[in-house]
Design an enzyme around this catalytic site. Structure first.
Site, PDB file in Angstrom:
ATOM      1  N   GLY A 148       0.809  -1.177   0.017  1.00 41.15           N
ATOM      2  CA  GLY A 148      -0.202   0.412  -0.025  1.00 41.15           C
ATOM      3  C   GLY A 148       0.858   1.130  -0.046  1.00 41.15           C
ATOM      4  O   GLY A 148       2.105   1.250   0.434  1.00 41.15           O
ATOM      5  N   CYS A 149       0.445   2.166  -0.722  1.00 38.40           N
ATOM      6  CA  CYS A 149       1.272   3.392  -0.970  1.00 38.40           C
ATOM      7  C   CYS A 149       1.635   4.232   0.632  1.00 38.40           C
ATOM      8  O   CYS A 149       2.666   4.761   0.980  1.00 38.40           O
ATOM      9  CB  CYS A 149       0.678   4.569  -1.676  1.00 38.40           C
ATOM     10  N   ASN A 150       0.320   4.278   1.397  1.00 38.35           N
ATOM     11  CA  ASN A 150       0.651   4.610   2.869  1.00 38.35           C
ATOM     12  C   ASN A 150       1.451   3.741   3.489  1.00 38.35           C
ATOM     13  O   ASN A 150       2.244   4.235   4.451  1.00 38.35           O
ATOM     14  CB  ASN A 150      -0.869   4.907   3.424  1.00 38.35           C
ATOM     15  N   ALA A 151       1.237   2.349   3.529  1.00 33.46           N
ATOM     16  CA  ALA A 151       2.165   1.723   4.359  1.00 33.46           C
ATOM     17  C   ALA A 151       3.717   1.570   3.887  1.00 33.46           C
ATOM     18  O   ALA A 151       4.273   1.588   4.737  1.00 33.46           O
ATOM     19  CB  ALA A 151       1.534   0.235   4.004  1.00 33.46           C
ATOM     20  N   THR A 153       5.027   4.299   2.601  1.00 35.05           N
ATOM     21  CA  THR A 153       5.603   5.514   3.396  1.00 35.05           C
ATOM     22  C   THR A 153       5.993   5.496   4.795  1.00 35.05           C
ATOM     23  O   THR A 153       7.155   5.674   5.453  1.00 35.05           O
ATOM     24  CB  THR A 153       4.677   6.761   3.110  1.00 35.05           C
TER      25      THR A 153
END
Length: 342
Positions: A148-151, A153
């Site tokens: 996931g992109c948030n994960a 980061t």
């Protein structure tokens, strides 16, 4: 040797980003593009910015001849990839950009996504695609699950700190700001310009965001015991980019040193000098991650700030980085693009 590439789900943002990046990749050639609802259309009709590229027309997935494809990127919506990948040839290498194979535990998947996994055997086979921490496993993998992109980061900011033992594992808070392209291309009322512009709001607050499943899985694995973080994302009126403010208990200099030492030789991860903080504008359109560390007014506390482009390093760029490893190529091939500024 040039590798033949298929992109499934090419009519979405991550699919278009894959096309943009692979167009200048010296060792990859796009031979098939799927977009079931737009089958028969040229990519330039869907994304006019791709008009100058010589690309195959969009097809339905079942129309693609995979016999000449070396690797497929699956950029389909969540819960769609499971059945599609299960039907692909077993010897075909696949990088999946959806959430379908990120969580190793079927029970955890059902908890976070609200339904049983439809392909549990593939779920067990998939390698988690946070490249800098799983590159050896990725090299030998047939199926890689994009993070996931948030994960991604949050993990780039926190994983080395857990590995080095320099923070309190029971007091980690992630306050994250994300660009609107992370919500996908389909029409939603809350994503209309008049609804989103000139404002920002928290979403999936109170421990409900699905990327918490990835944080739980990965941080607990490193620590050897359960680790839970507090995480709240916010939607902001920018097209691309994620900025994560991570608050931890630990000596700020030790935190900075752990990150700088872990990422010293990494191509795409840059730790700024102590006290310097990154901006999303400095990584836009690139595969780079910038990380800064600063002390807090509360003694023994630090803030780590990490930024990346959600469509590139947070999704399609990282997918290509993983594909490079799977195909025996230079990991950074085709990805050394300078950020777009201003």
């Amino acid at each position: 040797m040039v590798q033949n590439i298929a992109i499934l789900g090419a009519s979405g943002y991550t699919g278009a980003e894959l096309v943009r990046l692979i167009a200048t990749h010296p060792a990859m050639r796009i031979v098939a593009l799927s977009g079931d609802r737009k089958a028969g259309m040229a990519m330039s009709e869907v994304f006019p910015f791709l008009r100058h590229l010589d690309l195959p027309r969009l097809q339905k997935i079942e129309e693609i001849d995979f016999s000449s494809v070396d690797l497929a990127f699956c950029a389909l919506p969540h819960a769609t990839s499971q059945a599609v990948i299960a039907d692909l040839p077993r010897d075909l290498k696949v990088v999946d950009l959806s959430a379908d194979f990120r969580l190793r535990d079927p029970a955890a998947y059902e908890t976070w996504y609200g339904k049983p996994h439809a392909a549990p055997e593939l779920q067990k086979e998939a390698v988690y695609g946070l490249t800098e921490f799983y590159r050896d496993e990725i090299r030998g993998a047939r199926l890689v699950a994009g993070t996931g992109c948030n994960a991604a980061t949050g993990q780039y900011a926190i994983r080395p700190l857990i590995e080095a033992g320099v923070i309190d594992l029971d007091d980690i808070l992630i306050d994250l700001k994300a660009g609107v392209s992370g919500a996908g291309r389909s029409l939603k009322e809350n994503l209309l310009h008049a609804e989103l512009s000139e404002g920002t709001h928290a979403y999936s607050a109170g421990g409900r965001h699905r990327h918490l499943g990835e944080f739980d899985q990965e941080f607990s694995k490193i620590a050897g015991r359960p680790v839970q973080v507090r995480f709240t994302p916010h939607l902001t009126p920018m097209n691309r980019g994620i900025l994560a403010n991570v608050y931890v208990k630990g000596d700020p200099q030790a935190v900075h040193r752990a990150l700088a030492e872990r990422y010293l030789t990494e191509t795409f991860l840059e730790v700024l000098p102590f006290g310097a903080l990154p901006s999303t504008r400095d990584i836009r359109g690139s595969n780079y991650v910038h990380i800064g560390v600063i002390g807090d007014r509360v003694p023994g506390c630090a803030m780590v700030v990490a930024v990346l482009d959600n469509l590139c390093k947070g999704s399609s760029g990282q997918a290509i980085q993983n594909a490079n490893l799977m195909l025996g190529l230079d990991e950074a091939e085709g990805l050394r693009l300078a950020p777009v500024f201003p």
